[in-house]
Design a protein around this motif. Structure first.
Motif, PDB file in Angstrom:
ATOM      1  N   UNK A 114       0.827  -1.207   0.000  1.00 34.11           N
ATOM      2  CA  UNK A 114       0.000   0.000   0.000  1.00 34.11           C
ATOM      3  C   UNK A 114       0.862   1.259   0.000  1.00 34.11           C
ATOM      4  N   UNK A 115       1.952   1.262   0.765  1.00 32.12           N
ATOM      5  CA  UNK A 115       2.851   2.415   0.751  1.00 32.12           C
ATOM      6  C   UNK A 115       3.453   2.620  -0.633  1.00 32.12           C
ATOM      7  N   UNK A 116       3.832   1.519  -1.276  1.00 32.20           N
ATOM      8  CA  UNK A 116       4.370   1.625  -2.637  1.00 32.20           C
ATOM      9  C   UNK A 116       3.334   2.229  -3.584  1.00 32.20           C
ATOM     10  N   UNK A 117       2.077   1.867  -3.380  1.00 30.98           N
ATOM     11  CA  UNK A 117       1.016   2.384  -4.241  1.00 30.98           C
ATOM     12  C   UNK A 117       0.856   3.893  -4.090  1.00 30.98           C
ATOM     13  N   UNK A 143      -2.620   6.248   2.404  1.00 31.24           N
ATOM     14  CA  UNK A 143      -3.076   7.520   1.850  1.00 31.24           C
ATOM     15  C   UNK A 143      -1.968   8.556   1.939  1.00 31.24           C
ATOM     16  N   UNK A 144      -2.122   9.590   1.156  1.00 37.62           N
ATOM     17  CA  UNK A 144      -1.217  10.729   1.255  1.00 37.62           C
ATOM     18  C   UNK A 144      -1.680  11.614   2.408  1.00 37.62           C
ATOM     19  N   UNK A 176      -8.380   9.486  -6.106  1.00 38.00           N
ATOM     20  CA  UNK A 176      -7.779   8.531  -7.030  1.00 38.00           C
ATOM     21  C   UNK A 176      -7.340   7.335  -6.209  1.00 38.00           C
ATOM     22  N   UNK A 177      -8.113   6.256  -6.284  1.00 40.66           N
ATOM     23  CA  UNK A 177      -7.935   5.121  -5.390  1.00 40.66           C
ATOM     24  C   UNK A 177      -7.631   3.845  -6.152  1.00 40.66           C
ATOM     25  N   UNK A 178      -6.898   2.941  -5.483  1.00 39.87           N
ATOM     26  CA  UNK A 178      -6.612   1.625  -6.046  1.00 39.87           C
ATOM     27  C   UNK A 178      -6.876   0.559  -4.987  1.00 39.87           C
ATOM     28  N   UNK A 179      -7.165  -0.621  -5.452  1.00 43.52           N
ATOM     29  CA  UNK A 179      -7.394  -1.765  -4.569  1.00 43.52           C
ATOM     30  C   UNK A 179      -6.215  -2.731  -4.670  1.00 43.52           C
ATOM     31  N   UNK A 180      -5.825  -3.302  -3.551  1.00 37.32           N
ATOM     32  CA  UNK A 180      -4.786  -4.330  -3.509  1.00 37.32           C
ATOM     33  C   UNK A 180      -5.438  -5.642  -3.115  1.00 37.32           C
ATOM     34  N   UNK A 181      -5.140  -6.717  -3.826  1.00 34.36           N
ATOM     35  CA  UNK A 181      -5.761  -8.014  -3.581  1.00 34.36           C
ATOM     36  C   UNK A 181      -4.843  -8.945  -2.803  1.00 34.36           C
ATOM     37  N   UNK A 182      -5.454  -9.970  -2.218  1.00 30.20           N
ATOM     38  CA  UNK A 182      -4.693 -10.968  -1.474  1.00 30.20           C
ATOM     39  C   UNK A 182      -3.704 -11.700  -2.376  1.00 30.20           C
ATOM     40  N   UNK A 183      -4.098 -11.907  -3.628  1.00 24.17           N
ATOM     41  CA  UNK A 183      -3.201 -12.592  -4.561  1.00 24.17           C
ATOM     42  C   UNK A 183      -1.912 -11.802  -4.780  1.00 24.17           C
ATOM     43  N   UNK A 184      -2.009 -10.475  -4.772  1.00 26.99           N
ATOM     44  CA  UNK A 184      -0.822  -9.636  -4.940  1.00 26.99           C
ATOM     45  C   UNK A 184       0.120  -9.739  -3.750  1.00 26.99           C
ATOM     46  N   UNK A 185      -0.427  -9.995  -2.579  1.00 23.14           N
ATOM     47  CA  UNK A 185       0.377 -10.032  -1.355  1.00 23.14           C
ATOM     48  C   UNK A 185       0.850 -11.447  -1.035  1.00 23.14           C
ATOM     49  N   UNK A 186      -0.058 -12.418  -1.094  1.00 24.07           N
ATOM     50  CA  UNK A 186       0.260 -13.786  -0.696  1.00 24.07           C
ATOM     51  C   UNK A 186       0.628 -14.692  -1.867  1.00 24.07           C
ATOM     52  N   UNK A 187       0.246 -14.292  -3.079  1.00 25.03           N
ATOM     53  CA  UNK A 187       0.439 -15.142  -4.236  1.00 25.03           C
ATOM     54  C   UNK A 187      -0.792 -15.998  -4.484  1.00 25.03           C
TER      55      UNK A 187
END
Length: 252
Positions: A114-117, A143-144, A176-187
């Motif tokens: 999330x920080x990278x995003x 968030x910023x 301007x928002x984005x979603x992060x999924x479990x697949x991105x984090x855990x594989x």
């Protein structure tokens, strides 16, 4: 200061009072969460800001957080979104991720992602919650500074002042928002290997949650933090998820 991890914590939970101070393997749950935050790449102890209230009952939160090396900010108990915004402002951070103090098995890779995003140009808000792909207890947003400040100023209901993520859900079209999924984090392979992955309760919100987490922290070996994948595998392999499977909780 570039980035912080803000941990919101208080003693006044209605369902499990004092949960932040409940011992897991002899150490308060709050300290375990601070250790998890420090495990986020680029985050040191002083970059972890425990945002608690000014009420006397939360003195123990402030003392414990300071003893663990974290920075402490104290503000309104009811206006959580304002408390988080003021904490970010107080330490002069550019970006932040927010953790709830009852999520003691958060995988550090989620706040890292999330920080990278939100470091990317144009991204104001990133969340694991727009799409429900994680187990309960991985509710994190980033968030910023400008975004959380604006949200605190614009939140016009008690509900949105208390529930930060629900404010952003209601007004997601305005950032301007984005979603992060479990697949991105855990594989994908790991997620697909765990039955009912999204229904697992890895949070500390009810007595049954505490029973489960106590077993995990007592029986799963760890150094600084319990590895999240290792904990999930242990819970599933030993059917521990049945302990708190009947607890009902709103995901948002």
């Amino acid at each position: 200061m570039d980035a912080i991890v803000a941990v919101q914590a208080r003693m006044g939970s209605s369902r499990l009072p004092g949960k932040a101070m409940l011992p897991l393997d002899g150490t308060p749950a709050l300290v375990h969460e601070i250790n998890r935050a420090v495990s986020v790449d680029g985050i040191d102890h002083e970059d972890v800001v425990v945002a608690t209230s000014e009420t006397p009952r939360d003195n123990i939160i402030a003392i414990t957080a300071k003893d663990a090396g974290a920075t402490v900010y104290r503000g309104s108990e009811a206006n959580v979104i304002g408390r988080i915004a003021n904490a970010v402002e107080e330490v002069d951070a550019d970006i932040a991720v927010r953790l709830c103090g009852d999520n003691t098995l958060i995988d550090p890779r989620l706040p890292e992602t999330l920080l990278d995003m939100v470091r990317k140009d144009g991204i104001e808000y990133a969340s694991s919650k727009f799409e429900h792909t994680f187990p309960i207890g991985h509710n994190v947003d980033g968030f910023t500074r400008g975004t959380i400040t604006r949200a605190a100023q614009d939140a016009d209901s008690d509900h949105h002042r208390e529930h930060v993520a629900q404010y952003f859900k209601a007004y997601q079209d305005e950032v301007t928002a984005v979603n992060v999924t479990a697949e991105e984090v855990f594989g994908s392979e790991f997620v697909e290997s765990i039955p009912a992955f999204r229904k697992l309760r890895l949070t500390l919100d009810e007595a049954d949650d505490y029973r489960l987490l106590s077993r995990v922290y007592e029986e799963v070996s760890y150094d600084q933090i319990v590895e999240t994948k290792k904990a999930i595998r242990y819970i599933v392999d030993n059917n521990l998820h049945r302990i708190n499977a009947d607890v009902e909780q709103q995901v948002w």
